[in-house]
Design a protein around this motif. Structure first.
Motif, PDB file in Angstrom:
ATOM      1  N   GLU A   1      -7.820   6.777   6.181  1.00 19.99           N
ATOM      2  CA  GLU A   1      -8.833   6.048   6.945  1.00 19.99           C
ATOM      3  C   GLU A   1      -9.077   4.685   6.293  1.00 19.99           C
ATOM      4  OE1 GLU A   1     -12.364   8.387   7.064  1.00 19.99           O
ATOM      5  OE2 GLU A   1     -11.363  10.163   7.890  1.00 19.99           O
ATOM      6  N   ARG A   2      -9.822   3.846   7.001  1.00 18.26           N
ATOM      7  CA  ARG A   2     -10.123   2.525   6.455  1.00 18.26           C
ATOM      8  C   ARG A   2     -10.880   2.628   5.131  1.00 18.26           C
ATOM      9  NH1 ARG A   2     -13.341  -0.909  10.418  1.00 18.26           N
ATOM     10  NH2 ARG A   2     -14.535   1.023  10.508  1.00 18.26           N
ATOM     11  N   GLY A   3     -11.741   3.649   5.015  1.00 21.97           N
ATOM     12  CA  GLY A   3     -12.498   3.815   3.777  1.00 21.97           C
ATOM     13  C   GLY A   3     -11.600   4.066   2.576  1.00 21.97           C
ATOM     14  N   HIS A   4     -10.494   4.790   2.772  1.00 17.76           N
ATOM     15  CA  HIS A   4      -9.567   5.036   1.670  1.00 17.76           C
ATOM     16  C   HIS A   4      -8.928   3.731   1.199  1.00 17.76           C
ATOM     17  CE1 HIS A   4      -9.297   9.181   3.668  1.00 17.76           C
ATOM     18  NE2 HIS A   4      -9.967   9.345   2.538  1.00 17.76           N
ATOM     19  N   ILE A   5      -8.570   2.871   2.157  1.00 10.57           N
ATOM     20  CA  ILE A   5      -7.962   1.593   1.803  1.00 10.57           C
ATOM     21  C   ILE A   5      -8.995   0.684   1.141  1.00 10.57           C
ATOM     22  CG2 ILE A   5      -6.868  -0.478   2.740  1.00 10.57           C
ATOM     23  CD1 ILE A   5      -5.572   1.318   4.857  1.00 10.57           C
ATOM     24  N   ALA A   6     -10.237   0.728   1.617  1.00  9.33           N
ATOM     25  CA  ALA A   6     -11.304  -0.049   0.987  1.00  9.33           C
ATOM     26  C   ALA A   6     -11.490   0.370  -0.467  1.00  9.33           C
ATOM     27  CB  ALA A   6     -12.613   0.133   1.761  1.00  9.33           C
ATOM     28  N   ARG A   7     -11.498   1.675  -0.693  1.00 12.40           N
ATOM     29  CA  ARG A   7     -11.661   2.177  -2.057  1.00 12.40           C
ATOM     30  C   ARG A   7     -10.461   1.778  -2.930  1.00 12.40           C
ATOM     31  NH1 ARG A   7     -15.068   6.134  -4.538  1.00 12.40           N
ATOM     32  NH2 ARG A   7     -16.356   6.608  -2.741  1.00 12.40           N
ATOM     33  N   ALA A   8      -9.263   1.885  -2.362  1.00  6.54           N
ATOM     34  CA  ALA A   8      -8.059   1.515  -3.107  1.00  6.54           C
ATOM     35  C   ALA A   8      -8.045   0.020  -3.439  1.00  6.54           C
ATOM     36  CB  ALA A   8      -6.815   1.892  -2.304  1.00  6.54           C
TER      37      ALA A   8
ATOM     38  N   ILE B   1       0.858  -1.185   0.000  1.00  3.38           N
ATOM     39  CA  ILE B   1       0.000   0.000   0.000  1.00  3.38           C
ATOM     40  C   ILE B   1       0.896   1.238   0.000  1.00  3.38           C
ATOM     41  CG2 ILE B   1      -1.847   1.263   1.145  1.00  3.38           C
ATOM     42  CD1 ILE B   1      -2.710  -1.310   2.477  1.00  3.38           C
ATOM     43  N   PHE B   2       0.712   2.091  -0.982  1.00  2.00           N
ATOM     44  CA  PHE B   2       1.472   3.327  -1.078  1.00  2.00           C
ATOM     45  C   PHE B   2       0.575   4.518  -0.732  1.00  2.00           C
ATOM     46  CE2 PHE B   2       3.406   0.340  -4.059  1.00  2.00           C
ATOM     47  CZ  PHE B   2       4.743   0.441  -3.718  1.00  2.00           C
ATOM     48  N   GLY B   3       1.202   5.600  -0.244  1.00  6.16           N
ATOM     49  CA  GLY B   3       0.483   6.852  -0.025  1.00  6.16           C
ATOM     50  C   GLY B   3      -0.210   6.973   1.310  1.00  6.16           C
ATOM     51  N   ILE B   4       0.112   6.115   2.276  1.00  3.09           N
ATOM     52  CA  ILE B   4      -0.524   6.198   3.595  1.00  3.09           C
ATOM     53  C   ILE B   4       0.025   7.409   4.351  1.00  3.09           C
ATOM     54  CG2 ILE B   4      -0.709   5.080   5.848  1.00  3.09           C
ATOM     55  CD1 ILE B   4      -0.806   2.417   4.486  1.00  3.09           C
ATOM     56  N   THR B   5      -0.878   8.211   4.878  1.00  2.00           N
ATOM     57  CA  THR B   5      -0.524   9.354   5.734  1.00  2.00           C
ATOM     58  C   THR B   5      -1.436   9.321   6.958  1.00  2.00           C
ATOM     59  OG1 THR B   5      -2.120  10.881   4.749  1.00  2.00           O
ATOM     60  CG2 THR B   5       0.052  10.703   3.661  1.00  2.00           C
TER      61      THR B   5
ATOM     62  N   LYS C   1      -8.147  13.087 -16.112  1.00  2.83           N
ATOM     63  CA  LYS C   1      -8.250  12.490 -14.784  1.00  2.83           C
ATOM     64  C   LYS C   1      -7.952  10.993 -14.842  1.00  2.83           C
ATOM     65  CE  LYS C   1      -9.385  12.183 -10.398  1.00  2.83           C
ATOM     66  NZ  LYS C   1      -8.472  12.681  -9.339  1.00  2.83           N
ATOM     67  N   ARG C   2      -8.474  10.343 -15.875  1.00  4.93           N
ATOM     68  CA  ARG C   2      -8.247   8.905 -16.055  1.00  4.93           C
ATOM     69  C   ARG C   2      -6.747   8.622 -16.200  1.00  4.93           C
ATOM     70  NH1 ARG C   2     -11.259   8.416 -20.371  1.00  4.93           N
ATOM     71  NH2 ARG C   2     -13.075   8.183 -19.027  1.00  4.93           N
ATOM     72  N   ALA C   3      -6.084   9.410 -17.016  1.00  4.70           N
ATOM     73  CA  ALA C   3      -4.653   9.214 -17.243  1.00  4.70           C
ATOM     74  C   ALA C   3      -3.847   9.461 -15.966  1.00  4.70           C
ATOM     75  CB  ALA C   3      -4.175  10.143 -18.363  1.00  4.70           C
ATOM     76  N   GLU C   4      -4.237  10.470 -15.204  1.00  6.37           N
ATOM     77  CA  GLU C   4      -3.533  10.780 -13.954  1.00  6.37           C
ATOM     78  C   GLU C   4      -3.649   9.619 -12.955  1.00  6.37           C
ATOM     79  OE1 GLU C   4      -4.337  13.569 -10.052  1.00  6.37           O
ATOM     80  OE2 GLU C   4      -5.028  14.305 -12.009  1.00  6.37           O
ATOM     81  N   MET C   5      -4.840   9.061 -12.830  1.00  2.43           N
ATOM     82  CA  MET C   5      -5.057   7.948 -11.902  1.00  2.43           C
ATOM     83  C   MET C   5      -4.227   6.730 -12.311  1.00  2.43           C
ATOM     84  SD  MET C   5      -9.210   8.288 -11.523  1.00  2.43           S
ATOM     85  CE  MET C   5      -9.425   6.827 -10.506  1.00  2.43           C
ATOM     86  N   PHE C   6      -4.206   6.434 -13.614  1.00  2.00           N
ATOM     87  CA  PHE C   6      -3.505   5.241 -14.078  1.00  2.00           C
ATOM     88  C   PHE C   6      -1.992   5.407 -13.987  1.00  2.00           C
ATOM     89  CE2 PHE C   6      -2.157   2.210 -17.505  1.00  2.00           C
ATOM     90  CZ  PHE C   6      -2.547   1.063 -16.837  1.00  2.00           C
ATOM     91  N   GLU C   7      -1.508   6.614 -14.213  1.00  2.00           N
ATOM     92  CA  GLU C   7      -0.068   6.862 -14.105  1.00  2.00           C
ATOM     93  C   GLU C   7       0.394   6.617 -12.669  1.00  2.00           C
ATOM     94  OE1 GLU C   7       3.686   8.631 -13.324  1.00  2.00           O
ATOM     95  OE2 GLU C   7       1.807   9.430 -12.483  1.00  2.00           O
ATOM     96  N   ARG C   8      -0.423   7.009 -11.695  1.00  6.12           N
ATOM     97  CA  ARG C   8      -0.066   6.773 -10.292  1.00  6.12           C
ATOM     98  C   ARG C   8      -0.044   5.276  -9.996  1.00  6.12           C
ATOM     99  NH1 ARG C   8      -3.068  10.099  -5.615  1.00  6.12           N
ATOM    100  NH2 ARG C   8      -1.874  11.738  -6.644  1.00  6.12           N
ATOM    101  N   TRP C   9      -1.005   4.556 -10.536  1.00 10.35           N
ATOM    102  CA  TRP C   9      -1.025   3.103 -10.363  1.00 10.35           C
ATOM    103  C   TRP C   9       0.250   2.468 -10.944  1.00 10.35           C
ATOM    104  CZ3 TRP C   9      -2.863  -1.205  -8.248  1.00 10.35           C
ATOM    105  CH2 TRP C   9      -2.624  -2.413  -8.894  1.00 10.35           C
ATOM    106  N   GLN C  10       0.643   2.867 -12.150  1.00 12.41           N
ATOM    107  CA  GLN C  10       1.820   2.299 -12.793  1.00 12.41           C
ATOM    108  C   GLN C  10       3.082   2.571 -11.974  1.00 12.41           C
ATOM    109  OE1 GLN C  10       0.854   0.100 -14.832  1.00 12.41           O
ATOM    110  NE2 GLN C  10       1.189   0.825 -16.920  1.00 12.41           N
ATOM    111  N   ARG C  11       3.146   3.749 -11.356  1.00 10.41           N
ATOM    112  CA  ARG C  11       4.291   4.050 -10.499  1.00 10.41           C
ATOM    113  C   ARG C  11       4.323   3.103  -9.302  1.00 10.41           C
ATOM    114  NH1 ARG C  11       4.211   9.356  -8.002  1.00 10.41           N
ATOM    115  NH2 ARG C  11       2.246   9.835  -9.034  1.00 10.41           N
ATOM    116  N   ALA C  12       3.160   2.842  -8.736  1.00 10.45           N
ATOM    117  CA  ALA C  12       3.086   1.932  -7.592  1.00 10.45           C
ATOM    118  C   ALA C  12       3.527   0.525  -7.981  1.00 10.45           C
ATOM    119  CB  ALA C  12       1.669   1.919  -7.026  1.00 10.45           C
TER     120      ALA C  12
END
Length: 558
Positions: free
Chosen positions: A423-430, A415-419, A530-541
């Motif tokens: 919350e648990r909801g953020h991890i559920a969504r991820a 899991i990346f990006g934890i600060t 927005k779609r491209a931004e989300m996927f680029e972050r995933w690829q980095r992870a």
């Protein structure tokens, strides 16, 4: 692995609303097409379907227009004796089938039907899961090694260094990885004394789950029935994808002697005779006439009979199949080539490109069972709906490494990006998003291999019940997502294969209206940027989750 067994079948209603309408609130179109009049004879025809999945077994009875009229489901034990190991008891699998048949047929009879009204039964099953038993006694020699098991990581790295390792995929359609049955069998031969001895003495029988079930449904050692179909055989790395028979070059590469190893006979997926007859129990005397690996069954159940048709099944794992027609297409972008379905006779075998995601619904189970985020899997929707987005979290759910199109065996769940904001909801969504991102990567690879962009994605399986998850999927891939109202498509596919064998249907066109009523289209509702931004972050992870498996990792003797 089965489509709906994962235990997230109710991920739906609580996820339908979100406080972020731009990205998660469903943009849907309902298809309310009424099924036209079908011949009365079809409603009076019934077909049984054994759906043996990764975590549960079910038996359903369908009428001739594709409606389930009786069903029963049983979960069975999953064994995790070491990190990365995943085993099942072959006897418990068999017992679960017997229980489901007993209960579903009792329902069927209570409705006023007779067992003799069932024209035939079909089987669909988790693929790659490997079973070995003693040819003389019929007893299992070890637990079944389930398809997500990664104990063979060191063995795979060794095999990749062998001569001609890079040529295997051109023959069988699969890359060397921890996924196929071949490496599981090799591990057993190296590490389990009972298996070594049986092989040396020529009494080792190998099979996938369909083979094991067919053996015992036909009476076990009394008949010693030993067959598999082409869709399951194509997942072993032993079958030539072009000839649909075992290939001597593949057997030689894995160092296996066919004289010492009892391999099942390979037959088409739909046949009135090859799969035998149920020997005992409520279905005694009923023909077994169809057999399909679960993902092929889901494609058939979604009626993906034309080149360019695709489906994505969100079960324990997630599997996207794209029909490429009558000739196999070997991928240059990390996908698998496989048999889509093989109905025999005058019908030509169909092939598919496949993208396999090891972890989908099982990640939801992980949040529930291991971390205690919620009690029931469907509650992930409620939890994810409590937040507007993933809060910057990206969860690479690489519990079994990463499958297509990455094939990273040494990845682990990260899991990346934890600060402190997380919350648990953020991890559920991820967690839900992880499957959607991997589906996007597979679709991109399929477009490169096929030269065509998919216009719509048909979906089924437990996680597809979530409006939130399916809307997220549409947003991430940028095309509509099409969900049927009746999502037992894997079971339906096996029933269709059996029905064709016994003449209930004769042409695919006769199925065109089955399960078309009240389908739902999820339309993308975010921008391309927005779609491209989300996927680029995933690829980095993904690029950062590599290297968590020790090169020196070895496996213990058993």
């Amino acid at each position: 692995m089965s489509a709906e067994e994962v235990g997230v079948a109710d991920v739906a209603s609580a996820t339908e609303a979100s406080s972020d309408p731009a990205s998660t609130s469903p943009t849907v179109k309902r298809k309310n097409q009424e099924t036209p009049h079908l011949e009365k004879k079809l409603k009076g025809c019934f077909i049984g379907s054994i759906d043996q999945g990764t975590t549960s077994t079910r038996f359903l009875i369908f009428d001739g227009v594709g409606n389930p009229v009786a069903q029963h489901q049983v979960e069975f034990t999953q064994k995790y004796p070491h990190p990365g190991w995943h085993e099942q008891d072959p006897r418990e699998i068999l017992d679960s089938v017997g229980t489901c048949i007993q209960e579903a047929t009792a329902q069927f009879v209570s409705q006023g039907h007779r067992i003799s009204d069932i024209a035939a039964i079909g089987i669909t099953n988790q693929r790659e899961t490997t079973v070995v038993w003693d040819t003389v006694t019929g007893e299992p020699l070890y637990n079944a090694i389930a398809w997500p098991d990664t104990r063979t990581g060191a063995l795979v790295r060794e095999l990749k260094s062998h001569k001609d390792a890079d040529k295997l995929q051109e023959i069988c359609g699969l890359p060397l990885s921890t996924y196929p049955s071949s490496v599981k069998l090799l591990w057993l031969l190296r590490h389990v004394h009972a298996v070594k001895d049986a092989y040396a003495e020529g009494r080792l029988t190998f099979g996938t789950v369909d083979t094991w079930l067919l053996h015992w449904l036909n009476g076990g050692m009394e008949k010693n029935h030993h067959v598999t179909d082409t869709t399951n055989a194509s997942r072993t790395m032993f079958m030539n994808l072009h000839t649909l028979q075992y290939d001597d070059r593949l057997m030689e590469f894995f160092g296996l002697d066919k004289e010492k190893l009892h391999l099942p006979r390979i037959v088409p997926s739909s046949c009135p005779k090859s799969f035998g007859v149920v020997a005992r129990g409520p279905l005694k005397g009923i023909r077994i006439a169809g057999c399909l690996g679960d993902q092929s069954a889901a494609l058939v159940g979604q009626q993906g009979f034309t080149p360019g048709a695709a489906k994505n099944t969100y079960g324990t794992g997630c599997f996207l199949l794209y029909n490429v027609g009558e000739k196999p297409v070997m991928s240059n972008h990390g996908l698998l080539a496989t048999v889509a379905y093989d109905f025999g006779g005058s019908m030509r075998v169909a092939y598919a490109l496949e993208g396999s995601i090891a972890v989908a619904g099982s990640a939801v189970k992980f949040l529930s069972n291991n971390l205690g985020f919620f009690e029931k899997s469907h509650q992930i929707g409620e939890l994810a709906a409590e937040v507007e987005d993933n809060g910057g979290c990206v969860f690479v759910t690489a519990f079994s490494g990463l499958f297509a199109p990455y094939w990273i065996d040494d990845a682990k769940g990260t899991i990346f990006g934890i600060t402190q904001y997380t919350e648990r909801g953020h991890i559920a969504r991820a967690t839900l998003e992880a499957t959607c991102f991997q589906t996007k990567a597979i679709l991109d690879a399929m477009e490169l291999d096929s030269g065509h962009q998919l216009k719509q994605l048909a979906v089924d399986g437990g996680m597809s019940n979530s409006d939130l998850c399916m809307q997220t999927q549409a947003n991430i891939i940028g095309i509509p997502v099409d969900r049927p109202a009746m999502r037992e498509t894997t079971s339906l596919g096996a029933a269709i294969a059996a029905g064709f064998a016994v003449g209930i249907w004769e042409k695919f066109a006769e199925l065109k209206e089955i399960n078309q009523k009240n389908r739902t289209d999820f339309q993308p509702n975010i921008s391309e940027a927005k779609r491209a931004e989300m996927f680029e972050r995933w690829q980095r992870a993904v690029s950062m989750c590599r290297g968590w498996l020790d090169p020196e990792d070895t496996d213990e003797e058993c």
